[in-house]
Write a protein that holds these residues in place. Structure first.
Motif, PDB file in Angstrom:
ATOM      1  N   ARG A 266     -40.627 -31.178   8.410  1.00  0.00           N
ATOM      2  CA  ARG A 266     -39.508 -31.867   9.038  1.00  0.00           C
ATOM      3  C   ARG A 266     -39.359 -31.461  10.505  1.00  0.00           C
ATOM      4  NH1 ARG A 266     -34.749 -30.992   4.513  1.00  0.00           N
ATOM      5  NH2 ARG A 266     -35.740 -32.136   2.790  1.00  0.00           N
ATOM      6  N   PHE A 267     -39.579 -30.184  10.768  1.00  0.00           N
ATOM      7  CA  PHE A 267     -39.409 -29.712  12.146  1.00  0.00           C
ATOM      8  C   PHE A 267     -40.492 -30.299  13.048  1.00  0.00           C
ATOM      9  CE2 PHE A 267     -39.974 -26.553  15.576  1.00  0.00           C
ATOM     10  CZ  PHE A 267     -38.705 -26.603  16.113  1.00  0.00           C
ATOM     11  N   PHE A 270     -39.544 -33.744  13.777  1.00  0.00           N
ATOM     12  CA  PHE A 270     -38.433 -33.740  14.733  1.00  0.00           C
ATOM     13  C   PHE A 270     -38.945 -33.631  16.164  1.00  0.00           C
ATOM     14  CE2 PHE A 270     -36.087 -30.646  17.371  1.00  0.00           C
ATOM     15  CZ  PHE A 270     -34.963 -31.400  17.694  1.00  0.00           C
ATOM     16  N   CYS A 336     -33.448 -30.416   9.524  1.00  0.00           N
ATOM     17  CA  CYS A 336     -34.714 -29.750   9.180  1.00  0.00           C
ATOM     18  C   CYS A 336     -34.497 -28.536   8.253  1.00  0.00           C
ATOM     19  CB  CYS A 336     -35.451 -29.316  10.433  1.00  0.00           C
ATOM     20  SG  CYS A 336     -35.894 -30.642  11.570  1.00  0.00           S
TER      21      CYS A 336
END
Length: 337
Positions: A266-267, A270, A336
């Motif tokens: 997720r990071f 992002f 995240c």
């Protein structure tokens, strides 16, 4: 207490070193600790030798530009200066071909971010050469972009060498400067001579952006606009006077302190999804299931992640850009966890 940083920028020969000498002469009579950081292209330091007599430490960065090959050296030098000297003020004179965005990048290392206060970017413009240098027919595209960015991102502009410029040319220069940066105050100077109290009281234009945003949230939108242009309607909806230029041409920075480990996938998504007006993102983060910290860098939609075994740095992210929606960025970041 954080050190106040003044950044002097401007093209080669514009009068930056002359201004720096005047600043040091003024600060010498003040009871403050000052450190000078000078960046010279090439292996020989010329201007730095002129500053030794003022009694302040001078840190020299040679054979490279802050914006490229020695950016890491500048960060390490500043960390060393802050630890050993604990200065009240740091004056940084960049080489004439440095882009302010890249310099700010070097100044906002996560380990430095809370130890320095960026007072302002002061750009010195050679009025006698600016129009020629700013012409794409006379200069390379890269040079023009650098010169314009030195003006665009300044918090204060010195229009220097006006004694070598005709009145008509000076007016053209000032019109062009105001077109590129409509918000920074202009000061006409000869030999970079300016009231030093005014100079040292410079403040970031990005702080005005924050004040403007706070004001916008409390300004009611006029329901009956009438016959106005789409741009005027937009300005009025933002609480801006239709004759007032936008403030969104100043480099902003902000930091975010992580609350814990985040999901790696997720990071990374992002970082790749950050909007284009976020020019840099960097810092240290920890991923779920990993003990070591991860150092991350985001530049122009390029993302670099690599393990960082030293647990000393704090888990923090620093963002650099223009007109950034901080709330949106933080909301996306916090998804995240």
């Amino acid at each position: 207490m954080s050190a106040q940083v003044y950044l002097l920028t401007g093209y080669l020969g514009s009068g930056k070193t002359t201004l720096l000498q005047k600043m040091l002469a003024h600060l010498r009579v003040q009871d403050e600790k000052v450190v000078v950081v000078m960046n010279e292209m090439g292996e020989e330091d010329i201007d730095g030798e002129q500053l030794q007599g003022f009694g302040f430490p001078v840190k020299k960065l040679l054979d490279g530009c802050i914006c490229c090959s020695i950016r890491g050296e500048m960060t390490e030098s500043l960390k060393e200066v802050i630890t050993s000297v604990n200065p009240d003020k740091i004056l940084i004179e960049t080489t004439g071909v440095a882009d302010p965005i890249d310099v700010i990048d070097g100044l906002t290392h996560p380990e430095l971010y809370e130890q320095i206060e960026m007072k302002g970017i002061i750009s010195v413009v050679d009025a006698s050469r600016f129009l020629e240098l700013n012409s794409r027919f006379q200069s390379t595209g890269t040079l023009v972009k650098t010169i314009r960015n030195q003006v665009k991102y300044a918090d204060l502009l010195l229009v220097n060498k006006i004694d070598r410029t005709t009145g008509d040319t000076l007016e053209k220069v000032k019109r062009k400067l105001s077109e590129i940066n409509p918000n920074a105050p202009l000061y006409d100077t000869v030999q970079s001579d300016i009231d030093l109290h005014t100079l040292l009281s410079v403040s970031r234009l990005s702080e005005n952006i924050e004040l403007r945003r706070e004001a916008v949230s409390s300004v009611p939108v006029q329901k009956t606009i009438g016959r106005m242009s789409p741009m005027d309607r937009l300005k009025q909806s933002l609480g801006l006077s239709t004759g007032q230029p936008s403030l969104y041409n100043s480099i902003e920075t902000f930091s975010y302190r992580f609350k814990g480990a985040v999901d790696a996938g997720r990071f990374e998504d992002f970082l790749y999804d950050l909007p284009k007006n976020v020019y840099r993102a960097k810092g240290y983060v920890q991923f779920h299931g990993r003990e070591e910290l991860i150092s991350f860098q985001h530049t122009d939609n390029q993302v670099h992640l690599f393990p960082f075994e030293n647990h000393g740095p704090k888990m923090v992210a620093v963002f650099i850009g223009e007109g950034m929606n901080r709330d949106k960025i933080i909301t996306d970041l916090e998804s995240c966890y």
